[in-house]
Each structure stands twice: as C-alpha cells, then as structure tokens.
Design a protein around this motif. Structure first.
Motif, PDB file in Angstrom:
ATOM      1  N   ALA D 386       5.958 -10.317   6.405  1.00 57.49           N
ATOM      2  CA  ALA D 386       5.870  -8.846   6.327  1.00 57.49           C
ATOM      3  C   ALA D 386       6.328  -8.203   7.627  1.00 57.49           C
ATOM      4  N   PHE D 393       7.000  -6.017   4.023  1.00 58.34           N
ATOM      5  CA  PHE D 393       6.074  -5.102   4.727  1.00 58.34           C
ATOM      6  C   PHE D 393       5.723  -3.915   3.833  1.00 58.34           C
ATOM      7  N   LYS D 396       3.004  -4.897   1.414  1.00 56.35           N
ATOM      8  CA  LYS D 396       1.665  -5.072   2.034  1.00 56.35           C
ATOM      9  C   LYS D 396       1.153  -3.731   2.543  1.00 56.35           C
ATOM     10  N   TRP D 397       2.079  -2.909   3.013  1.00 53.90           N
ATOM     11  CA  TRP D 397       1.664  -1.594   3.528  1.00 53.90           C
ATOM     12  C   TRP D 397       1.003  -0.788   2.419  1.00 53.90           C
ATOM     13  N   TYR D 400      -2.443  -2.078   1.923  1.00 58.95           N
ATOM     14  CA  TYR D 400      -3.379  -1.656   2.973  1.00 58.95           C
ATOM     15  C   TYR D 400      -3.786  -0.202   2.758  1.00 58.95           C
ATOM     16  N   GLU D 401      -2.749   0.635   2.451  1.00 61.61           N
ATOM     17  CA  GLU D 401      -3.062   2.065   2.258  1.00 61.61           C
ATOM     18  C   GLU D 401      -4.091   2.233   1.133  1.00 61.61           C
ATOM     19  N   TYR D 500       5.652   6.095   5.049  1.00 60.10           N
ATOM     20  CA  TYR D 500       6.422   4.963   5.597  1.00 60.10           C
ATOM     21  C   TYR D 500       7.879   5.211   5.239  1.00 60.10           C
TER      22      TYR D 500
END
Lengths: 116, 462, 320, 617, 182
Positions: D386, D393, D396-397, D400-401, D500
């Motif tokens: 990631a 990334f 995964k971002w 996470y968010e 992002y």
C-alpha cells in the motif's frame, strides 16, 4: 383360538431356541456353533408347524374321506425351511473344513480373528 | 412395449445356472461367455419390465394359478422395477471383471447367477414367505461367493456371515410364524389389509422379529457384525457385487416392511433411530481403518444408515432422496470396491483408474453433479421442512468425518509404485464412472420414476 | 482550464517551502551536533557544519554505484521525503495537505525508508541487510503506539485530515492541553525518538556493530542525498508532532493580521520544532543504544499499554 | 448463450484431458475456452453502465437463464455484484493459463481440465440466483480445486483442504436449509427474511461456510498448506480469484438477501450491526495474525500464502462495517488483491521455474538476472504494501476512513499495524529473492510467463491513476443495496473526514523526483563489481567460501519475541478436534470385536431391548 | 564562477569537514579517544569518525603494519573515494620503528600507499595529532595534499611494491625482478 392347547409347543420351541442361542453365544469351536444353529432352526420349525394345528385335524393327505385336515400351508413352509437349514449347515461345515485346512484350528479366538 | 412376465427374471437365470455345468464340460472358457450372455439377457428383460411398469403401472402375476391366500403373487411396482433394473445391469458390468481373471471356476459363475436371480426375486415378489426363500437363496449364494477366495480371511468372513445370516433367517421365520398364525395369509397386501385384526402385542412381536431378521441382511447397526469381515474376506469382485445386489435388496425389504406390512408410527421412529446409529457408528469406525477394503465396508454401513434415515422419514421427498442415495451408493461403492487395492501398491497412480475412483468418492461424499448430491440435497430439504435440526447436524458431522477418511484414502492410494489393473477391470470401472456421470448430469431420467415409486410406496402399494 | 497563474504561484510556493525545509534540515544537523557536543562538555562543530558536510559530499570527485537499483535508493529517499513534506500543513501554509490526510503521511514516510532499503539491499553488503532488518522491526515497533494515539485523536476530533485538525486547534487550544492527549503527546514523543533514529533507538545505523547499517556502501553523492533525506525527515517528523499536538504553529489567524501573521506563525512553528528536536537531542546525548529486542518490547509493552489506556479513555469519552 | 458456454467449457475439459501428452495444444485449447467468461463479461457490461465497442463483445449473452434439471431447476442471472467479481476472475484466469502453458510439464491435460472446471464452477456461483444453483456450482468448484490439490500430492494439504471444504459445504447446506425452513423457497429473489433466531443462525452459518473459502482466521488452517503445496499458476488463480468468491457470497447474503435493515435489527453498536462488527473484528485479527505469521516464514510460497490470508482479512473488515465507504473499500481491496497476489505467485513460480528452489535463504540476487520478473514483483509488492501512489493504498485508505468514521477505536490500530507489518515481509521477499548477492546465473523467465505477469500488472496501473473508477463500478452494487455511492471523481475520492487526490500525489512525486534527479546527476559515477563491498577490508576472493546473503531467518529478533505466541494457535485447536474424532472412531471400531459370540449377543440384547421398550411402554 | 573557483570552494569545504576512518593497528588507537572527546575535541574542526571507507576522506594508519594487515589496508584505501588523504602515525609507519628488523612488518608505508602526512613519535600525543590535523587542513587548502593523484599516476609501481610485499616464496620474488628488468 387354540393357543392354550399349543402351550407345550411354545415351551419346547423357545427352549430349543434358547439352547441354540446359548450355544452360539458362548462356544468358540466352529462345529459347536454350527450344531447350535441347527438347534435354533429345529426350534423355529416346530413353532411353524404348530401354527397350522386344528384340534382333531388329521395329517393333510387326501385319501377320500373328508375328515378335518390340519392346515397344510405351514407344513409346506417347514419343508422349505428344513431344506434351507440343511444346505446352510452343509456350506458351514465346508467353510469350517476350509478354515481348519488353512489355520489348523477350529477355534475362533480373540487374536487370530479379523477385528476392529 | 412387449409385456414381459416378471417371473422370467427369476426363472431364466436359475434355469441357465443349472445348465452351466453342462457348458463347463464342453469348454471351461465358454462358461464365462455363457454366463455373461445370460446376465445380459436378464438385464434386457429387466429393462423391458421397467419400461412396461413405467408405462402402465403395477404389473401383477399369478404363480401356479392359485389366488393370493394360497398362491404366490409377484407384484412389480415402480420401486421394484427400478431396483431390479439396477441390480441386473450392474451385476452384468461387475461380472465383466471376471474375464480378466485367470481361473474360471464354473461354481463361481453359477453362484453369481443364482444370487442375481434371487436378489431380483426379493425385489419383485409380493409374498412374505416367497421373499424369505429368496432371502435364503441370496444368503447361501453369498456365503459361497465370500468363501470362493479360499483364503483364511474369506473362510472366516464366510463363517461369520453364515452364523449371523442363519440367526437372522430364524428370526424372519419366527415373524412369519406369528403373522401366519393369526392372519393365515402370506401375501403382503392381504396382510396389510388385515393387520389390525391381530392383537397389538402379536403385531409388535412380529414387527420385532421381522425387523431383526431383515436387519441382518440390510446391515443395520447392532446386526451388521459380519459386514466388515465378509467384505474384507471377499474378493474385490464379490465385495463390489455385494454392495449393489444383496445390500440393496435388504434395504428394499426394510422399506417394504415399514411401509406396507406394518406402517405404524413407532416403527418409523425405531427405523430413524437405527439409521442414525448405523450412520454414526459406520462413519466413525471407518475413520480409523488401515485396510482400505475394510474402510469401504464401514463406509457402506454408514451409507446404509443414511438411506434408512431417508426411508424412515416417510415423506415423498425423503423417499426420492432414498432412491437417489440407493442408486448413487450402488454405482459408486461397486466402482470403488473394484478399484481398491492395498495401500502398498496403490492403484490411484495411473489416471485411467484414478479419475473414475475420484468420481466415485465424490458421489459418495455428496458432491454435486453426481446422484449422491441429489440424494443428500433432497434428504436435507425434507429434514429442513420438518425442522429436524439435530438429525441434520448428525448428517453434517458424519459427512465431514467421511471427507477426512476419503482424503486419507485418496492420498495413500497415490503412494506405492504404479500398478496395472486388467483391461476388463478398467473397462468395468470406466463404464460405472460414466454411468455415475450420466445419472448425475441428467437426473430427470431417474427423478420421474423415483417420484412414482415414492408415491406408490407411501400409499402402501407395491 | 485551471488558471495558470494560480498554479504557477502554487508551484513557486511549494518549491520555496521545500528549499526552506532542506535549509532548516541542514541547520538542524549542525544544531544537533553542537547540542550533543555541549552536553559532552566539548565545543563541537560550528552550527553551519551541516551545510559544509553536504557540499563536501557532493564535491567528491569519484562516486561508486552497485547498479541501477542502488541509484534508485538516492532518488527515492529524497523524492519521498519531499513528497511527505509537501503534504504536511507547515507553519499555517496548507501546501497540499487538503489533498491527503494523516494516513497518507504515515505511508508517505514509508516510501523513502523502503526506497533506501531497496538500495541498501542492492549493494549486497550483509551489514546493510541486517541494518534494514533492524530498521523495519523498529518501524513496526514504534508504529503501534503512534498509530493508537493518532487513531484516538482522529476519532476524538472526528477528522482524519491534518489541515482541519490544525484549524480545530487554532486559537491556542492545542491538543496538548487536553489531558488525555497530554499523555498521548508523551507516548508519541517516545515514538518520535524511534522515528528520528535518535540515540536510544539508532539501532539501525549503529556504527560500531554493523558499520553504520544500511549506509555502509553509500559514499559521495549517494551519502549526500541520504544526509538530505535524514535532515528533511527530522523537519517532517517534528512538524508532524507539532501539527498533531501543538496546533501546527498557527498562533495568529491570517485573515485578521495579514502577512504579519505568516511571519509570526512561521517563527512560532520554527521555535516549536526546534524545541521538540532539542528535547529529542537531550535524550539522544545521554542514552546508550537499545538492542532491537529491547526496543520492540519497550514499544509493544510499555508504550502500547499506555496508548491502550488512552484508547479506553477516548472510548469512554466518545462512546454515545 | 450461458448454457452453450457451460457446454463448451465441459467439452474443452474432455478435449484437454485427451490431449494429456501435448501440453502446448492443451494450453491453447484451455486458453481459448477460458475466453468465454471474458466475452460474457464484456457482453454484460451494460448493467454496470459501461458501453463497450462492439468488437470487444462478440458473443451475445442473455442476462438470465432458467434450466430445469429434473429434481431441481438452475436459475442463473447476472447482477452488478456478480459482474464485478466476474471481472476479477475472468481477467486473471486466462493469464494464469498463459503462465501455465510454459510452466506445467507433467500431466498437463489434468492441470488444464482442473483449472477449467474451477472456472466453470466459479462462473456458475457468480450467476446463481437460487440456493440450489449456488450450492451446486460452489461444490463443483470446491471438488475441482480438490483435484488440483491432489496433483500437488501433499498429505496435509489434501486432508486439511477436503475436511475444511466439506465443513464449508455442510455449513452452507445447513444455512440454506434453515432459510428454506423459514421462507419455504430457495429463490434469492423472494427470500423475505424476518428477524428471528433461526434466520440469524442460518445467516451466521452461511457466512461461516463462506469464510472457510475466504480463509478467515479460525478457519484458515487449510490455506497455507494448499497454497504452498500446489502448482503456482493454479495457486495464483486460487488465492487471487477463487478466495474472493467467499467474500462475494458474504456480500450477496449479508447485503443482497438479508439487507442492512435486517442485519441492524439484531442490535447495532454505533449503527454498525453486531453481525458486521463481529465480522470486522475477525477480519482485523486475521489481517494482523496473517501478516505476523507471514513475516516469520522462510519458504516463499508459505510466506505468500500467509500474506494472502492477511490481505483477505481486510476485505472482511470492509464487508463487516457495511457503510458505502467500507463496501467500496472492500471491493477495491478485493480487486487489488486478485491482481497483485496473482503476480506475486506467478513471480514465485517463475523463480522456481528457473532455480528450482523455494527457500528464501537459498535464493538471492535474481533481480539482476531476471529484471522483468523483478520489476513486475516490485510493482506488485508496492501495491501489496500500500505505498501511496499505488492502487493498494487507495483501497486501504478507504477502509481506514470507513473504520474511523464509524469510530472503530480498537480495530483501526490493528488494521494499521497489519499494514505496516506488510512492509516487513514485502522487503523480505524483495531482498531475499531479488536483491543481495547474485548466486545463480539463470536466464530470464520465458516470454509467456513474463507477458502473463505484466498483463496482470496492467489493471493495477489503471486503477492507480483512476481510483475513482472503482467507485463507479461500486455504484450500481451499492444502489442495489439501497445505499448512496461515495462522492468521487476519477482522480479524487472525498469522504466526510478527508480527501485523497491521486493526481496531486503523482504530480508532487514527479516534481520531487525531478529535483532529486538533478541533484543526483551532478557528478559522474562508475559501477563497481559486485564483490567490491566493505567487509572490514576482507579481500574479495573470500566470497567463494561463505555466502554474503543475509536472508536466512531474516527477522530473527521478531521471531524470538513473538514466535511461540503466533506459531501454532489455530492449527493446534483443529488437531485437538481431529484427535477427539479419532478417539470416538476408536470407540466405534472396538465394537466390532470380530467374534460371532459377541455379535450374536448384540442381536439378543437388541431383541430384548426392543421387546422391553415396547411392551413396557 | 570559473573552474578553479569551484576547485577553491571544494578544497575549502573538504578541509572544513574531514571524515576519518582509522585503521587501529598497533598502539596508536589509544591516542584517538582523547582527540575525539572534550579535552582536545577534533569535532570543532568538522572532523568526525566514520565507520566505512566509502564515507571517509582521511585514513589514519595508527601503528605498525604487518604484511597481512597491509593487504587489508590497501583494500580499504582503494575503497575510499577521491579526494582521499592518509596520515601515518608514529615511527612504525615511517621506517618500521622498533620493528625495524622484523621479517613480517613493512618498513616504509609510503612505498605501498601514498601518505600525505607522517606524525613522528613512538605514538604521538594528542596535541601532535591535533597539530597534524591542522597541518593537513592547511595542505588541503593550499592543494599540496595530492597523495590520491600520486596513487593514480604511479599506480603500477605501487602495485609492484605491494606484490613484492605480499609474495614470500622465492620464485615469486624472482619473476617480479624479471618484470622490473623488462
């Protein structure tokens, strides 16, 4: 019906079957087991014949005078049952002979036997 | 379709069996071909009978002219027709493997024909004593077949089979005696009509005698002590024949008993209990086996338990499941027995044997495109509709145990050096595997007869 | 189309801030050696020693390389750390921080480390490989407490973008004054010690044991690039700490005071990061070096437990 | 046209089996047959709102099919969810076959037949619209995987796979039957579930059954053995594509059939259903434990297997949380995982093809001899770890968010630590296999293998630049579940917490690279022979005796601290259960003592019990 | 900024930040700690100890060199990057010191690697070392410390001397003499 009359027959056949079963359950020797199976068969055949009993009936052979006949069907059944019993016993003896020739013993004990 | 008198199915093989020694005197090799022809003839006859039954319902036949209370009646219903067709066709295929064998004893072929005829007889007869006689002929024939290998194991297996078989037949005779004592008739449907006139205790006693007697042949839990030793002692061919012929006839007899003769509720509950026990004991015992044939024997016990559960649920979907399971088990287990050898020289290395064996195992475990799956799916469907979660849990856990020991079998089978089976054995295995695939992919050919068979069996008829 | 003037202006601002970052970084290098020397009761090099070292390294006549992957290291480390710097709100300037968030920065810090590790690995020197192993285990070690506290803050302030976090802390109510995050600041400061690879945790570049670890084969301009990366990393990591807990140096709001606010904010930011770095240097000058197992146990036992305490505290606070 | 597709694939299986001795032709036939699902994919692109030029969709597939099989009817229909996962499988399958064309040597026919059967099974599962079809194709897929595992021939793999496979099948069966008991039908369309206990138990059983295929923690024991003991192209397709079917099933049953309202009717915690919360926690634990175990492996295949288990945990977290953001993240992670895990396993296969070694400590320095394999593996590893500019990334971002948005205080740190843990074993693969001291002069992998790997890297690059497209793909799926798709443009994904912007990151990186390039090109440099390394002055000729490769038990300190804790957790639990079953087995076996005396006693006892039970009762 | 201005700046910069790697053979190593620590503190001139020759500019040979260690010293010297300087500590490097008649130590260091500066004394005191460093910095500024250029120019002579030192069998010495004759 006529079950009170058949009381002794029941006693005899159940006794025979019990002895036979006892023989199968306890004996290790193959010949003894075969004999006790024979006993069980005779016990059962006695019972079947008794089923066809009519009080005062004579043997079901046609000889003109129309007396009261005992019911012929169970006797026919018993005939086949006896034939089957004999053939099974013959085969069992053959198998026991084969087993003896192969292993030298007629005992079915705990070790030599295929188990688990 | 030409209407085939059912009795031919039994009479012809017996007749030709007794002519076999004459052919043997002519030439030893010819006996095999002769027997194969007889079996093929019998198979075609059973197919014609099957088509006939499917077309215009139950086929009745009076033997020797007398009417039911006296004479013997052959009643071939849809279930009888299916099983007869199954037994005859598969026994011809299994007999094919005998061509690979060097020794060709006429006695083996005679016994083979005898047992096939009598198994078919059990399935199509409508008379209780007549079924007993056919039972006895199958039993005696099987004793002979098991002992035919002439090794220590086979004699021992045969002897155990004889002892338990005769105790079983004694119990059947007792059952027949009590029934005849009261109802003075031996015909199934006649008994079914007048069963209520018997006093309840006598009825229960006859049911107990009959279920123990037939149970021995149908490999139900407490009575199937002989199964592992007999299958291990018998040669592959004989064990494979057992798993299709006699055991199917045995389980049919149980079905006949609990559906036609004594359709009482507690009878079904007892059958269910026995089925569950047989399934659990069979599968668990198979888990720990070293010898592959003995393992397959225990797995057969397990499968019998499963079929018994399906029968005991006495609903239409469950019976369809039972029929699918019976057909699936007969095909797959006979295939496995043909292909199995001891682990030291496994047969699963050459792909021609490995693929059919793999298909056989998949069908037994219950994987989709094969009959085993349709059986399990319908069984679970019926259990779900009745909300019997505990039994479903038992079936599920035993299925997992089953997959564990078949996985070990698959892995150990591939060990050892490569081993060639004779051409005829490979041919038989491939035919059986293709039959499995055909029945699996086109299940409707088996589904329609199964539906009619279930309906007729539930209604108490043949 | 995007109007070019604003874009040009933006790029100029970014470029300016990056050069400023590097300059501050080099100053910090000299500052660090001066402070450590003073603690060791010796005079130590002049403050501008950092600039001289970097120029000397780039003035080297011949440089060696172990293949294109080795060169990749220098490229990736400098580029990576500038990228991380761009996405941080620095002294009130939101460079690109509105485009990404805290997770992006945490992972952006990993690009230079991984590129640098790639280059060291390519050199084939066993010392380098062992050094990288220690650096990665150390990273895993200090990330746990850091991440726990950061997540606690994110959930407490209900945002993951640093720019909004800095705005929330504007007007002197910094996160450090909130009691739960005061302990959080201590925990993150210990993690910062690991990130900056200061003395107790400079296990990866231990000169005595593994001949300065991954940098064993880097000489001349490669070492110069890595020195730049190291200095910029100090600036980035301290700014991250400042942004998280000390309001990112934003003291006066730009709207009220105009350009003076920029100057004041910049000075406050610079003072804050120097203070934080000074704190780290104090610990650095005094402590011996941990073994890698001790560092792992330290972070995952004591630090993580404290961070767990914070999580529970925030959970109790925020659970509606 | 669906039925003809199944028919053609079955035909291809038979043809390929016949061509056992000609691997090349068998490969060609298999690849042609494998294009069928691809054409199906393109012809159904309409339901996802993607209009493709006509030459890309040559065959016309009707969107649904009802086929009466006698005992049951198969009804298949295409849904957006099915289309998305078909995209993953249909693209990676032909490439795995392309790789296998030069990799598989012995019994190639069996290999291709097994692969085609797995594809057929998974194709059916994706289109299934009722429980019977789903279960039927699920089982076909699982036993064709068993056929492939058998080719591998490893005892533990076979036994563990078949026992877990049948556990998953039976759980699914039990769950479907309970739903049948509740709703009286198998059709997904008209299964209106109510909030009763049986539905809850049924749903959790189905999810548990699916979790076995998705290798979630307590049920993952089979995955490392199977992944590490079967042929590489198969494992690439298995861990890349087929493990996603577990998660496809979860999405289908949890959100398609049960629906979010039903899930949250069993109690919610911060409006995330307890059901989903439990799944998320299991997923997080799997991600963490999978990554930590991957770090401690020395065998390359075992390492990739555990990393697969770890990465799949992320998808479970996304599905568990259940918000539109989390679901898009889960779908994106599934997409990424399919491709980068396929590339990694294929790269491991290429390395094995050339060097014949698996152990990382024995490999080393292949980056110089096999540059293209190394570059493909490098890109895949960056996506796995990631690294921000890669699509990994973005996925995964999103997760996470979603976790932060739903205030998952204890799950998010575990996810983040698992992400960092991914760096550790990512570098172990890079250094251990490709960098370090070159010890083997082997040629580059054959062309077909390279093409397969690089075509698999392509989607990663596409979704690196346009992460927003995945949100477009997820939109029809989410709208089917009655959720709003997340706000996005092709480059920027915004959530109510932060945004992002891949474009900003890429341009900033290019700028930074430009700066460092100028800085870098300032002075000339000369490449030094490989032996010229500083080893306290030891002369270069020392290299012949000792190897400079420092990759054997690489993370030894980490293992010392965490070894015992993680080493055998789950496996020992399953061994205890197996031992219990074997104990029972021994008990049952002891019953058959082999003596006719005992058997006749059994019969008599049985008789007495029956008589006693009935007459007394 | 013409070329020689760049030269001047680079000389100034390399003077102000000398990174040293010291090959602590023999007894000179003991003198280094006081030079590094608070009493004499060489760091104020920008001199810092480095672990690897790649990063270093000046190589300190702090004692006698046996032939075996000479082989390592040559390897380290070649791994250093230009511009590089060598300082020989003590009389052992000048003329063999007290090991003047030993069979396996080398007598004159400059025969094998170019030495910019020698420090006399049978282990010079820290003041002498500090003075040497300042002397070296001056030489660098004036451009006299050109040892590394000499190494490039007379590379084959240096290599011949090194082979002569490393070869201990008579026949090897014989062929080196024949090569010289050619």
């Amino acid at each position: 019906m006529t079950y009170e009359l058949l009381q002794p027959v029941f006693i005899i056949s159940s006794a025979l079957i019990a002895i036979g079963l006892y023989g199968v359950m306890t004996k290790k020797n193959m010949l003894k087991i075969i004999l006790s199976i024979g006993l069980i068969d005779t016990g059962v055949n006695v019972l079947i014949v008794a089923m066809g009993y009519l009080p005062g009936g004579t043997a079901p052979i046609e000889n003109g005078n129309y007396a009261v006949y005992v019911d012929p069907v169970p006797q026919a059944l018993v005939l086949t049952a006896i034939v089957i019993g004999v053939s099974v016993m013959a085969l069992a003896l053959a198998v026991a002979m084969g087993y003896y020739r192969k292993t030298g013993t007629l005992e079915l004990d705990k070790e030599g036997v295929m188990k688990w | 379709m030409v209407s085939v008198p059912p009795v031919l199915l039994i009479a012809l093989p017996l007749l030709f069996a007794f002519f076999a020694p004459l052919v043997n005197m002519w030439s030893r090799k010819a006996v095999k071909v002769y027997t194969l022809l007889v079996l093929i003839l019998n198979a075609t006859l059973s197919y014609l009978l099957f088509a006939n039954v499917m077309q215009n319902g139950v086929v009745y036949e009076q033997l020797s002219g007398f009417y039911p209370p006296i004479g013997i009646l052959l009643a071939v219903g849809p279930i009888g027709a299916i099983l007869a067709l199954l037994i005859n066709t598969l026994s011809t295929i299994v007999y094919l493997t005998y061509f690979g064998e060097a020794e060709n004893s006429v006695k083996f072929s005679m016994l083979y024909m005898l047992v096939t005829a009598s198994s078919t007889g059990i399935v199509i007869t409508g008379d209780l004593f007549n079924m007993f006689v056919f039972f006895e002929i199958t039993a005696v024939g099987s004793y002979g077949l098991v002992a035919s290998m002439r090794t220590k194991e086979s004699f021992e297996g045969a002897f155990k089979y004889i002892v338990l078989g005769s105790i079983g037949s004694a119990f059947i005779l007792l059952g027949i005696a009590t029934i005849y004592g009261y109802l003075k008739t031996l015909n199934f449907y006649d008994i079914a009509l007048r069963i209520d006139t018997m006093p309840p205790t006598a009825r229960l006693m006859s049911f107990i005698f009959l279920i123990i007697g037939i149970g021995v042949e149908a490999e139900i839990f407490p009575l199937n002590g002989w199964v592992p030793d007999a299958y291990q002692g018998a040669s592959n061919r004989v064990a494979s024949f057992f798993s299709l012929g006699p055991s199917k006839a045995g389980i049919y007899a149980i079905a006949r008993l609990i559906f036609t003769l004594l359709p009482i509720l507690s009878g079904w509950q007892l059958a269910l209990l026995l089925g569950v026990f047989t399934l659990i004991i069979g599968e668990l015992a198979a888990l720990m086996q070293e010898d592959p044939k003995r393992m397959l024997a225990y797995s057969s016990i397990g499968q019998m338990g499963l079929i018994l559960i399906a029968l005991s649920l006495h609903s239409e979907t469950a019976l369809i499941a039972a029929i699918f399971l019976m057909v699936g088990h007969a095909l797959a287990k006979s295939l496995l027995f043909l292909g199995v050898r001891d682990y030291a020289r496994g047969t699963l290395r050459n792909p021609l044997i490995a693929a059919p064996m793999f298909i056989g195992i998949l069908s037994i475990i219950g994987m989709p495109p094969f009959p085993g799956f349709w059986g399990k799916w319908y069984l679970m469907k019926d259990l779900a509709s009745q909300g019997a979660w505990l039994i479903m849990l038992v079936i599920i856990l035993t299925a997992i145990v089953e997959s564990v020991y078949y996985a070990r079998f698959l892995h150990r089978g591939t060990g050892g050096e490569k081993r060639k089976l004779s051409r005829s054995e490979t041919a038989a295995i491939i035919i059986l595997a293709s039959l499995l695939i055909l029945v699996g992919i086109f299940p409707n050919y088996l589904y329609d007869p199964a539906v009619r068979a279930a309906a007729s069996l539930l209604g108490g008829g043949p | 189309m995007v109007d070019l003037i604003a874009l040009g202006e933006q790029i100029l601002l970014l470029a300016g801030m990056v050069t400023l970052g590097f300059a501050i970084g080099m100053f910090f290098n000299g500052f660090a050696r001066k402070v450590t020397a003073r603690i060791h009761n010796r005079i130590g090099p002049p403050i501008y020693q950092g600039y001289i070292d970097v120029f000397k390294l780039f003035a080297k006549k011949t440089n060696i390389s172990h293949g294109w992957i080795f060169d990749l290291a220098a490229l990736f480390s400098v580029a990576g750390i500038t990228l991380a710097f761009l996405f941080l709100p620095v002294a009130g300037f939101t460079l690109l921080s509105t485009e990404g968030d805290i997770f992006l920065i945490l992972y952006l810090l990993a690009i230079p480390a991984l590129g640098f590790a790639l280059g060291a690995g390519a050199s084939g020197n066993p010392n380098a490989a062992v050094g990288i192993m220690r650096a990665l285990i150390l990273m895993l070690a200090y990330e746990l407490p850091l991440v726990m506290v950061v997540v606690a803050m994110m959930i407490h302030y209900n945002t993951t973008s640093l720019a909004t976090l800095v705005q929330m802390q504007s007007g002197m109510h910094w996160a450090i004054f909130v009691p739960v995050f005061f302990i959080g600041a201590i925990i993150v400061d210990m993690a910062l010690q690991g990130m900056l690879m200061e003395k107790p945790f400079d296990i990866a570049i231990a000169p005595h044991e593994i001949a300065s670890g991954p940098m064993v084969e880097f000489g001349g301009k490669h070492l110069g690039a890595l020195m730049l990366y190291k200095m910029m990393a100090i600036v980035v990591e301290t700014t991250l700490f400042v942004d998280l807990f000390l309001g990112g140096g934003v003291v006066l709001s730009v709207s009220q005071y105009g350009w003076i606010a920029y100057v004041v904010n910049f000075l406050v930011w610079f003072a804050l990061i120097t203070l934080v770095f000074f704190l780290a240097l104090l610990i650095n000058a005094v402590f011996p070096r941990f073994r890698i197992e001790q560092a792992l146990k330290f972070y995952w036992k004591y630090d993580a437990l404290a961070a767990l305490l914070i999580l529970i505290w925030v959970f109790a606070g925020v659970s509606i | 046209m669906i039925l003809e597709a199944f028919g053609v694939m079955l035909l291809a299986v038979i043809v390929v089996l016949a061509l056992d001795r000609y691997p090349r032709i068998a490969a060609a036939v298999a690849i042609i047959a494998s294009l069928l699902p691809l054409f199906a994919l393109t012809s159904w692109a309409g339901i996802m709102g993607i209009s493709l030029p006509s030459f890309l969709a040559p065959l016309e597939f009707e969107s649904s099919l009802v086929y009466n099989l006698g005992p049951g009817t198969l009804n298949l229909a295409i849904t957006p969810l099915g289309w998305f996962f078909l995209l993953l499988l249909a693209t990676s399958f032909p490439l795995a076959l392309l790789f296998a064309s030069s990799f598989v040597r012995n019994r190639a026919g069996g290999f291709y037949a097994g692969m085609l059967l797995t594809m057929l099974g998974s194709f059916g599962v994706l289109l299934a619209r009722d429980a019977l079809t789903f279960f039927l194709f699920w089982e076909i897929m699982s036993w064709s995987i068993l056929a492939m595992v058998l080719r591998g021939g490893d005892r533990r793999a076979i036994v563990s796979y078949l026992s877990f496979g049948s556990l998953s099948a039976m759980l699914l069966l039990f769950g479907f039957m309970m739903l049948y008991f509740k709703t009286g039908t198998f059709l997904f369309g008209d299964m209106h579930l109510d909030t009763s206990l049986t539905t809850l138990v049924a749903l959790s059983m189905i999810v548990a059954g699916l979790a076995v295929k998705g290798a979630l923690m307590p049920l993952h024991v089979w995955a490392p053995h199977v992944y590490s003991r079967s042929e590489e192209p198969f494992v690439a397709f298995l861990s890349g594509g087929l493990s996603k079917l577990g998660y496809f099933g979860m999405l289908l049953f949890m959100y398609g059939i049960a629906g979010l309202s039903l899930l949250s009717s069993w109690g919610t915690f911060r409006d995330v259903s307890y059901f989903g919360y439990a799944l998320a926690v299991i997923g997080a634990f799997t991600a963490f434990a999978g990554t930590v175990l991957a770090v401690m492996q020395d065998d390359l295949r075992k390492l990739l297997a555990y990393s697969s288990v770890g990465q799949l945990g992320y998808i479970a977290i996304g599905i568990g949380i259940g918000t539109p953001l989390a679901l898009t993240g889960a779908l994106f992670q599934a997409l990424n995982h399919t491709f980068f895990k396929a590339v990694l396993f294929l790269a491991a296969g290429a390395v094995y093809y050339r060097t014949g070694k698996w152990k990382i400590s024995e490999l080393g320095g292949l980056g110089y001899r096999m540059p293209f394999t190394f570059l493909a593996a490098l890109f895949a590893i960056f996506a796995l770890a990631a690294i921000p500019i890669t699509s990994g990334f973005a996925a995964k971002w999103l997760l996470y968010e979603a976790a932060i948005e739903k205030k998952f205080l204890f799950v998010t740190p575990i996810m983040l630590i698992a992400g960092v843990g991914a760096f550790l074993y990512a570098y172990k693969i890079l250094y251990g296999v490709f960098l370090g001291e070159p010890r083997y002069d082997v040629k580059e992998a054959p062309i077909s293998q390279l093409v397969a790997m690089w075509l698999l890297v392509l989607p990663l690059v596409i979704f690196l630049i346009f992460p927003g497209w995945v949100a477009d793909l997820a939109a029809p799926i989410l709208s089917e579940y009655g959720m709003q798709p997340i706000p996005h443009t092709p480059y920027v994904i915004t959530t109510n917490l932060a945004a992002y912007n891949t474009l900003a990151v890429i341009f900033a990186l290019m700028g930074a690279l430009l700066v460092s390039l100028i800085l870098y090109k300032w002075k000339p440099q000369e490449v030094v022979p490989h032996e010229d390394n500083y080893l306290a002055g030891e002369p270069p000729e020392l290299y012949e005796y000792i190897s400079m490769h420092a990759a054997s038990n690489y993370y030894e300190p980490f293992e010392d601290v965490f070894g015992p804790v993680f080493r055998r957790g789950a496996e020992r639990a399953w061994e205890i259960i197996l031992a219990a079953a074997e104990f029972l087995g021994n008990g049952a076996r002891r019953l058959y003592t082999g003596l006719t005396q005992d058997y006749s006693i059994y019969i008599l006892l049985f008789f007495l019990i029956l008589v006693g039970w009935w007459l007394l009762w | 900024m013409r070329n020689d201005d760049w030269k001047k700046v680079s000389r100034l910069v390399s003077k102000k930040s000398l990174w040293m790697v010291h090959f602590c053979t023999g007894c000179g190593a003991m003198e280094m700690p006081p030079v590094m620590t608070s009493r004499y503190d060489m760091e104020r001139f920008g001199i810092a100890p480095m672990a690897t020759p790649r990063q270093a500019d000046v190589l300190l040979i702090t004692g006698y060199l046996s032939i075996k260690t000479l082989k390592r010293v040559v390897q380290v010297y070649e791994q250093m990057r230009d511009p590089k300087y060598v300082i020989g500590f003590g009389s052992c490097t000048i003329n063999g010191g007290m090991y003047w008649d030993s069979y396996n130590t080398i007598k004159d260091l400059s025969k094998y690697i170019p030495v910019d500066l020698y420090i006399a004394g049978c282990m010079p005191r820290p003041e002498a070392i500090m003075d040497a460093f300042l002397k070296l910095m001056e030489m660098i500024e004036k451009g006299e410390a050109i040892g590394w250029k000499k190494y490039h120019k007379y590379y084959d002579q240096y290599k011949r001397n090194q082979r002569m030192a490393f070869s201990y069998r008579l026949d090897e010495v014989q062929d080196i003499k024949e090569d010289d004759a050619k």
